[in-house]
Design a protein around this motif. Structure first.
Motif, PDB file in Angstrom:
ATOM      1  N   ALA A  94       0.823  -1.209   0.000  1.00  0.00           N
ATOM      2  CA  ALA A  94       0.000   0.000   0.000  1.00  0.00           C
ATOM      3  C   ALA A  94       0.858   1.260   0.000  1.00  0.00           C
ATOM      4  CB  ALA A  94      -0.926  -0.007   1.201  1.00  0.00           C
ATOM      5  N   ALA A  95       1.968   1.260   0.741  1.00  0.00           N
ATOM      6  CA  ALA A  95       2.844   2.435   0.775  1.00  0.00           C
ATOM      7  C   ALA A  95       3.501   2.666  -0.580  1.00  0.00           C
ATOM      8  CB  ALA A  95       3.909   2.263   1.858  1.00  0.00           C
ATOM      9  N   ASN A  96       3.914   1.585  -1.246  1.00  0.00           N
ATOM     10  CA  ASN A  96       4.480   1.719  -2.588  1.00  0.00           C
ATOM     11  C   ASN A  96       3.448   2.267  -3.564  1.00  0.00           C
ATOM     12  OD1 ASN A  96       7.367   0.640  -3.020  1.00  0.00           O
ATOM     13  ND2 ASN A  96       6.496  -0.896  -1.663  1.00  0.00           N
ATOM     14  N   LEU A  97       2.242   1.723  -3.529  1.00  0.00           N
ATOM     15  CA  LEU A  97       1.197   2.176  -4.438  1.00  0.00           C
ATOM     16  C   LEU A  97       0.840   3.640  -4.183  1.00  0.00           C
ATOM     17  CD1 LEU A  97      -1.163  -0.937  -4.536  1.00  0.00           C
ATOM     18  CD2 LEU A  97       0.492  -0.203  -6.270  1.00  0.00           C
ATOM     19  N   ALA A  98       0.854   4.063  -2.920  1.00  0.00           N
ATOM     20  CA  ALA A  98       0.562   5.464  -2.613  1.00  0.00           C
ATOM     21  C   ALA A  98       1.595   6.388  -3.246  1.00  0.00           C
ATOM     22  CB  ALA A  98       0.516   5.669  -1.098  1.00  0.00           C
ATOM     23  N   ALA A  99       2.876   5.995  -3.192  1.00  0.00           N
ATOM     24  CA  ALA A  99       3.923   6.820  -3.800  1.00  0.00           C
ATOM     25  C   ALA A  99       3.779   6.856  -5.317  1.00  0.00           C
ATOM     26  CB  ALA A  99       5.300   6.294  -3.404  1.00  0.00           C
ATOM     27  N   LEU A 100       3.413   5.733  -5.919  1.00  0.00           N
ATOM     28  CA  LEU A 100       3.195   5.704  -7.364  1.00  0.00           C
ATOM     29  C   LEU A 100       1.986   6.556  -7.750  1.00  0.00           C
ATOM     30  CD1 LEU A 100       3.849   1.905  -7.985  1.00  0.00           C
ATOM     31  CD2 LEU A 100       5.321   3.791  -8.707  1.00  0.00           C
ATOM     32  N   GLU A 101       0.933   6.458  -6.978  1.00  0.00           N
ATOM     33  CA  GLU A 101      -0.264   7.244  -7.276  1.00  0.00           C
ATOM     34  C   GLU A 101      -0.026   8.735  -7.087  1.00  0.00           C
ATOM     35  OE1 GLU A 101      -3.013   5.329  -4.686  1.00  0.00           O
ATOM     36  OE2 GLU A 101      -3.118   3.514  -5.938  1.00  0.00           O
ATOM     37  N   ALA A 102       0.978   9.098  -6.283  1.00  0.00           N
ATOM     38  CA  ALA A 102       1.325  10.501  -6.082  1.00  0.00           C
ATOM     39  C   ALA A 102       2.167  11.050  -7.227  1.00  0.00           C
ATOM     40  CB  ALA A 102       2.061  10.675  -4.760  1.00  0.00           C
ATOM     41  N   GLY A 103       2.536  10.200  -8.187  1.00  0.00           N
ATOM     42  CA  GLY A 103       3.244  10.692  -9.367  1.00  0.00           C
ATOM     43  C   GLY A 103       4.552  10.016  -9.695  1.00  0.00           C
ATOM     44  N   ALA A 104       5.023   9.099  -8.856  1.00  0.00           N
ATOM     45  CA  ALA A 104       6.286   8.417  -9.137  1.00  0.00           C
ATOM     46  C   ALA A 104       6.098   7.337 -10.198  1.00  0.00           C
ATOM     47  CB  ALA A 104       6.857   7.804  -7.862  1.00  0.00           C
ATOM     48  N   ASP A 105       7.169   7.055 -10.927  1.00  0.00           N
ATOM     49  CA  ASP A 105       7.193   5.920 -11.852  1.00  0.00           C
ATOM     50  C   ASP A 105       7.785   4.686 -11.187  1.00  0.00           C
ATOM     51  OD1 ASP A 105       6.240   7.302 -14.265  1.00  0.00           O
ATOM     52  OD2 ASP A 105       8.151   8.377 -14.151  1.00  0.00           O
ATOM     53  N   ALA A 106       8.594   4.911 -10.161  1.00  0.00           N
ATOM     54  CA  ALA A 106       9.215   3.809  -9.419  1.00  0.00           C
ATOM     55  C   ALA A 106       9.463   4.267  -7.992  1.00  0.00           C
ATOM     56  CB  ALA A 106      10.524   3.379 -10.076  1.00  0.00           C
ATOM     57  N   VAL A 107       9.555   3.296  -7.093  1.00  0.00           N
ATOM     58  CA  VAL A 107       9.761   3.590  -5.676  1.00  0.00           C
ATOM     59  C   VAL A 107      10.874   2.700  -5.147  1.00  0.00           C
ATOM     60  CG1 VAL A 107       8.693   3.775  -3.394  1.00  0.00           C
ATOM     61  CG2 VAL A 107       7.287   4.082  -5.450  1.00  0.00           C
ATOM     62  N   ALA A 108      11.858   3.316  -4.522  1.00  0.00           N
ATOM     63  CA  ALA A 108      12.923   2.584  -3.842  1.00  0.00           C
ATOM     64  C   ALA A 108      12.708   2.714  -2.349  1.00  0.00           C
ATOM     65  CB  ALA A 108      14.294   3.141  -4.234  1.00  0.00           C
ATOM     66  N   GLY A 109      12.552   1.580  -1.666  1.00  0.00           N
ATOM     67  CA  GLY A 109      12.322   1.605  -0.230  1.00  0.00           C
ATOM     68  C   GLY A 109      13.629   1.556   0.546  1.00  0.00           C
ATOM     69  N   ARG A 110      13.524   1.879   1.816  1.00  0.00           N
ATOM     70  CA  ARG A 110      14.697   1.786   2.688  1.00  0.00           C
ATOM     71  C   ARG A 110      14.637   0.466   3.461  1.00  0.00           C
ATOM     72  NH1 ARG A 110      13.767   3.583   8.053  1.00  0.00           N
ATOM     73  NH2 ARG A 110      11.600   4.202   8.386  1.00  0.00           N
ATOM     74  N   VAL A 111      15.756   0.086   4.054  1.00  0.00           N
ATOM     75  CA  VAL A 111      15.830  -1.205   4.739  1.00  0.00           C
ATOM     76  C   VAL A 111      16.458  -1.046   6.116  1.00  0.00           C
ATOM     77  CG1 VAL A 111      15.951  -2.525   2.590  1.00  0.00           C
ATOM     78  CG2 VAL A 111      18.072  -1.776   3.707  1.00  0.00           C
ATOM     79  N   GLU A 112      16.093  -1.960   7.001  1.00  0.00           N
ATOM     80  CA  GLU A 112      16.747  -2.109   8.295  1.00  0.00           C
ATOM     81  C   GLU A 112      16.962  -3.595   8.536  1.00  0.00           C
ATOM     82  OE1 GLU A 112      14.351  -0.288  11.291  1.00  0.00           O
ATOM     83  OE2 GLU A 112      14.585   1.760  10.489  1.00  0.00           O
ATOM     84  N   LEU A 113      17.951  -3.926   9.365  1.00  0.00           N
ATOM     85  CA  LEU A 113      18.208  -5.321   9.680  1.00  0.00           C
ATOM     86  C   LEU A 113      17.126  -5.859  10.608  1.00  0.00           C
ATOM     87  CD1 LEU A 113      22.064  -5.271  10.338  1.00  0.00           C
ATOM     88  CD2 LEU A 113      20.885  -5.951   8.241  1.00  0.00           C
ATOM     89  N   ILE A 114      16.780  -7.142  10.442  1.00  0.00           N
ATOM     90  CA  ILE A 114      15.837  -7.796  11.339  1.00  0.00           C
ATOM     91  C   ILE A 114      16.432  -7.734  12.752  1.00  0.00           C
ATOM     92  CG2 ILE A 114      14.753  -9.999  11.926  1.00  0.00           C
ATOM     93  CD1 ILE A 114      14.825 -10.656   8.898  1.00  0.00           C
ATOM     94  N   PRO A 115      15.731  -7.117  13.711  1.00  0.00           N
ATOM     95  CA  PRO A 115      16.343  -6.826  15.017  1.00  0.00           C
ATOM     96  C   PRO A 115      16.952  -8.035  15.710  1.00  0.00           C
ATOM     97  CG  PRO A 115      14.265  -5.656  14.795  1.00  0.00           C
ATOM     98  CD  PRO A 115      14.366  -6.572  13.602  1.00  0.00           C
ATOM     99  N   GLU A 116      16.235  -9.175  15.736  1.00  0.00           N
ATOM    100  CA  GLU A 116      16.766 -10.320  16.477  1.00  0.00           C
ATOM    101  C   GLU A 116      18.023 -10.885  15.814  1.00  0.00           C
ATOM    102  OE1 GLU A 116      12.956 -11.805  14.315  1.00  0.00           O
ATOM    103  OE2 GLU A 116      13.709  -9.980  15.296  1.00  0.00           O
TER     104      GLU A 116
END
Length: 393
Positions: free
Chosen positions: A132-154
């Protein structure tokens, strides 16, 4: 061996317009939690989301686990299995994404324009709002979305303490220089706050844009960065959205040579290993961003080929400068200048340099913010003078 489809979606099943493509190799320990996370996606209309799993060269029980889990999932899934001696990360991700695109074609999505491709990794965990967050960014006008990452805490908790500490320093510095870049060389389609992570664990792209750049590059390493680079160079709007987050594995033995696992292991073994290339000293970073902004301005004014003073100052021979100036898109020009200029060569920092550079950046950044405010109030007002790249401190 040709690809084999397992548990194909029955004829007549509605074809989704949004498909997640995942390359999978020997992920018996992690594939179940990956699938559970994907099946928990929220905020989507029923029938909109599908999943393609491209199992390549699996020699463990991954295929068996997938076969047991897929029938109980709430979204349609296509599973492809293939063995290929020349397999590598870029090849596998491309095969997964091509299969996802072909599935959307079956839905008669007009020219692929309404279709959306997403990709992540089989050892990653996506939150319930990832799609849903990716689609929201695309619907706001982006052609592609690059997300950020974090390590799995455990998993991150099992690493040597020095590694998370270094990671926090790098994250702090990266955020500072990213804001500097956004202030000096702003992209209206990727405004601050943003990030600069480019990783296959979280990418989304409109199907038509994916195809116009030739798809995911079939290269052994760095296919994700090369793909986003191609999008930017060809003028597509890429949003590095901080609202899009994926948790990635902190394991030390990965499936792709040169991937995240190798990076984590090498930094455990060599705590003083150089930072990523874009982590250069503040003066060099400011110098780079200022030149990018100037190149865009010269291109917009039609002066890039008429006045080659910019090339002489950057140490680029005249013939190469004319070739670069003749490129059709400003994104291609900026990337070509970055590669061609010896004065823009990347000089990444050592980890021990990060604290000093963070302090320097925190001193400079308020000046840049002030400059932006003044420029908006009076367009003729120049930005404050910033240090040149003569110092590497």
């Amino acid at each position: 061996m040709p690809p084999v489809s397992l548990d194909p979606v029955p004829p007549g099943t509605a074809c989704p317009d949004t498909v997640i493509a995942i390359p999978v190799r020997n992920e018996a320990e992690r594939i179940a939690r990956c699938l559970r996370a994907i099946d928990a996606q929220a905020g989507l209309a029923p029938g909109r989301l599908g999943l393609v799993l491209f199992l390549n060269n699996c020699t463990d029980d991954t295929a068996g686990i997938v076969a047991r889990l897929v029938p109980g999932m709430s979204i349609p899934v296509r599973v492809i299995e293939q063995t290929f001696a020349g397999a590598h990360a870029g090849w596998a991700r491309r095969r997964a994404m091509e299969a996802a695109g072909a599935w959307m074609d079956e839905a008669a999505v007009a020219s692929g324009a309404a279709g959306t491709l997403l990709t992540t990794d089989a050892d990653s965990l996506v939150p319930p709002d990832w799609v849903a967050a990716n689609l929201a960014a695309l619907e706001a006008g982006a052609d592609a979305v690059a997300g950020r990452v974090e390590l799995i805490p455990e998993e991150a908790a099992l690493l040597p303490p020095s590694l998370p500490a270094r990671g926090r320093l790098e994250d702090s510095y990266d955020a500072l220089i990213t804001e500097m870049e956004a202030r000096i060389d702003p992209d209206p389609h990727d405004p601050w706050p943003c990030h600069r992570t480019t990783i296959g664990a979280s990418l989304a792209v409109r199907l038509d844009a994916y195809r116009q750049v030739g798809g995911m590059p079939e290269i052994p390493l760095g296919e994700d960065g090369a793909f986003v680079g191609a999008l930017l160079q060809q003028g597509f709007r890429v949003r590095h959205d901080r609202a899009v987050l994926v948790l990635i594995s902190a394991r030390l033995t990965g499936r792709a040579a040169g991937g995240v696992a190798d990076t984590i292991r090498s930094r455990c073994e060599e705590p003083d290993a150089l930072c990523d290339a874009r982590m250069e000293a503040v003066p060099r970073a400011l110098h780079r961003y200022a030149w990018r902004a100037r190149l865009r301005r010269l291109h917009g004014e039609g002066r890039l080929a008429r006045d080659l003073a910019w090339a002489r100052r950057l140490g680029i021979p005249e013939a190469e400068a004319l070739r670069i100036a003749g490129l059709p898109r400003v994104g291609e020009i900026v990337a070509a200048v970055d590669r061609a200029s010896p004065r823009l060569a990347y000089r990444p920092l050592m980890p021990r340099q990060l604290p000093g550079q963070i302090r320097f950046a925190r001193f400079v950044l308020p000046l840049l913010r002030l400059g932006v405010r003044l420029r908006r109030a009076a367009p003729a007002t120049p930005l404050p003078v910033v240090p040149t790249a003569t110092a590497d401190a």
